[in-house]
Enzyme design. Structure first.
Site, PDB file in Angstrom:
ATOM      1  N   HIS A 133       0.879  -1.170   0.000  1.00  0.00           N
ATOM      2  CA  HIS A 133       0.000   0.000   0.000  1.00  0.00           C
ATOM      3  C   HIS A 133       0.922   1.227   0.000  1.00  0.00           C
ATOM      4  O   HIS A 133       1.993   1.186   0.608  1.00  0.00           O
ATOM      5  CB  HIS A 133      -0.851   0.106   1.273  1.00  0.00           C
ATOM      6  CG  HIS A 133      -1.763  -1.038   1.557  1.00  0.00           C
ATOM      7  ND1 HIS A 133      -1.344  -2.203   2.138  1.00  0.00           N
ATOM      8  CD2 HIS A 133      -3.101  -1.168   1.369  1.00  0.00           C
ATOM      9  CE1 HIS A 133      -2.380  -3.013   2.294  1.00  0.00           C
ATOM     10  NE2 HIS A 133      -3.460  -2.420   1.827  1.00  0.00           N
TER      11      HIS A 133
ATOM     12  N   ASP B 135       2.214   2.018   3.429  1.00  0.00           N
ATOM     13  CA  ASP B 135       3.141   1.078   4.077  1.00  0.00           C
ATOM     14  C   ASP B 135       4.573   1.521   3.862  1.00  0.00           C
ATOM     15  O   ASP B 135       5.421   1.342   4.720  1.00  0.00           O
ATOM     16  CB  ASP B 135       3.097  -0.335   3.459  1.00  0.00           C
ATOM     17  CG  ASP B 135       1.733  -0.951   3.380  1.00  0.00           C
ATOM     18  OD1 ASP B 135       0.893  -0.618   4.223  1.00  0.00           O
ATOM     19  OD2 ASP B 135       1.512  -1.779   2.467  1.00  0.00           O
TER      20      ASP B 135
HETATM   21  C1  XUL Z   1      -7.398  -6.544   4.425  1.00  0.00           C
HETATM   22  C2  XUL Z   1      -6.640  -6.969   3.227  1.00  0.00           C
HETATM   23  C3  XUL Z   1      -5.841  -5.910   2.562  1.00  0.00           C
HETATM   24  C4  XUL Z   1      -5.835  -6.003   1.068  1.00  0.00           C
HETATM   25  C5  XUL Z   1      -5.121  -4.865   0.393  1.00  0.00           C
HETATM   26  O1  XUL Z   1      -8.114  -7.532   5.025  1.00  0.00           O
HETATM   27  O2  XUL Z   1      -6.666  -8.116   2.852  1.00  0.00           O
HETATM   28  O3  XUL Z   1      -4.562  -5.933   3.072  1.00  0.00           O
HETATM   29  O4  XUL Z   1      -5.253  -7.184   0.620  1.00  0.00           O
HETATM   30  O5  XUL Z   1      -5.603  -3.632   0.783  1.00  0.00           O
END
Ligand code: XUL
Ligand code: CO
Length: 436
Positions: A99, A102
């Protein structure tokens, strides 16, 4: 600083090895059904869990010992990237996912946050080049910051929508810059807690408008990666709009997004929805929407998204069987959206966790390939549907009948021909023949 000075590159030693930090099944060059294990499995490490997971839970703060960590600065973020790539390299993981938030700290405003991200992206790019590790997909965190308290694309606050749009615009640019093979939408807080205060139709319309804007912008900047939608029925909201594969695929079709977006299926999300992951994968695959997998597992006795590493060979066998049934992973991969548990506090636990997950998938792949090579399971299933291969069944499938002609057929015959046993236990025993 190096993150794992005492760890060598994880070697393949074969099933008889007693060494805890080697692969016993994952030999990346072993060819299965004409393709290397590496190309079948396309393992990816999740930046958020592996580098940013602290071990905190609702009852206490983080527990993880991470000697390379420091203040929440861009400098430390850049150093963390180097540690991360050292990890991926030693693990022989070919991909990673992240993300935006992150990898780089938020600044005082959007412009500063974007500048922070740009600085870290330069290091991500350098490290990708140095190691050959590639970006499987990027995404934007549209759920942690309090500005998204009511959601992002589905917020009642139009400014939150606009901020999320700006954030995804930047995340798409960065994903393209890093050569990402995909981009994920997971609807962090896209859902609701209470229908009394919620205009559901308006929120879902907004989500669709948002995804169209993303698709349009990707086209404008020449980002050709695959978009994915990741279903999850609840957490953090009570009713997430991206509940499961069926709900997501309906949404994509209803809002004319089906040509642009496939599914990213996560095991623990499937079980939260009351499904198995193989159900979710098979449903997505059968509708032409199977894209990528967030490989993890839940806990039978805990009702939330525990995101554990997969260690169950039945689970990985089932996942690989379905993936192979639909022609294998192309743009997608097996992304370990999984975290070490709060008690596993040392950096070395990150290796134990990933090595275990990779080995479990490698074994699952081999078992799935053996099941497919023998063909007995497929033959049993085909046999179960034999009434559709000839006679009335074949005629119905080829469109030769309607209600009136079927009534005539049944009036002549009187009743259905005898049903045969579903042989559920025999099927389970057949699969066990390959598992052990
Ligand atoms: C949350 C989840 C996230 C997604 C990406 O449960 O799985 O980490 O994979 O935003
Ligand atoms: Co996920």
């Amino acid at each position: 600083m190096t993150g794992f000075p005492n760890v060598q590159k994880i070697a393949f030693e074969g099933p008889d090895s007693k060494n805890p930090l080697v692969f016993r099944h994952y030999d990346e060059n072993e060819v299965v059904e004409g393709k290397t294990m590496k190309d079948h499995l396309r393992f990816s490490v999740a930046y958020w869990h592996t580098m940013r997971g602290t071990g905190s839970d609702p009852f206490g703060p983080g527990t993880m010992l991470r000697p390379w960590e420091g203040a929440d600065t861009v400098d430390n973020a850049c150093n963390r990237v180097r540690v991360f790539f050292e990890f991926c390299e030693k693990l022989s993981a070919g991909f990673y996912c992240f993300h935006d938030r992150d990898v780089a700290p938020e600044g005082g405003n959007l412009a500063e946050t974007n500048r922070n991200l740009d600085q870290v992206v330069r290091v991500l790019k350098e490290e990708q080049k140095r190691t050959g590790v590639k970006l499987l997909w990027g995404t934007a965190n549209l759920f942690s910051n309090p500005r998204y308290v009511h959601g992002a694309a589905t917020s009642c606050n139009a400014d939150a929508f606009a901020h999320a749009a700006a954030q995804v615009k930047k995340a798409l640019e960065v994903t393209k810059e890093l050569g990402g093979a995909g981009y994920v939408f997971w609807g962090g807080r896209e859902g609701y807690q209470n229908l009394w205060n919620t205009d559901m139709k308006r929120e879902v319309d907004h989500l669709a408008a948002f995804m169209h804007m993303a698709v349009d912008y990707a086209r404008r900047i020449g980002f050709t990666g695959q978009f994915y939608f990741e279903p999850k029925p609840k957490e953090p909201t009570k009713h997430q709009y991206d509940f499961d594969s069926a709900a997501c695929i309906n949404f994509l079709r209803a809002y004319d997004l089906a040509d642009h977006v496939k599914m990213n299926i996560e095991t623990n999300h499937a079980t939260l929805a009351g499904h198995t992951v193989e159900h979710e994968l098979d449903y997505a695959g059968s509708q032409g929407f199977l894209g990528s997998v967030d490989a993890n597992t839940g806990d039978l006795l805990l009702g939330w998204d525990t995101d554990q590493f997969p260690t169950d060979v039945y689970l990985t066998t089932k996942i690989m069987l379905i993936i192979m049934k639909y022609g294998g992973l192309t743009t997608g991969g097996l992304n370990f959206d999984a975290k070490v548990r709060r008690e596993s506090i040392e950096p070395i636990d990150l290796f134990h966790a990933h090595v275990g997950g990779m080995d479990t998938f490698a074994k699952g792949l081999k078992i799935a390939a053996a099941i497919r090579a023998d063909g007995e399971l497929a033959a049993w299933v085909k046999d179960r549907y034999a009434s559709w291969d000839a006679g009335i069944g074949a005629e119905i499938e080829s469109g030769k009948h309607d209600f009136a002609s079927l009534e005539k057929y049944m009036l002549a015959q009187g009743d259905v021909r005898a049903n045969q046993s579903g042989r559920q236990e025999a099927f389970e025993n057949l699969v066990n023949r390959y598992v052990f």
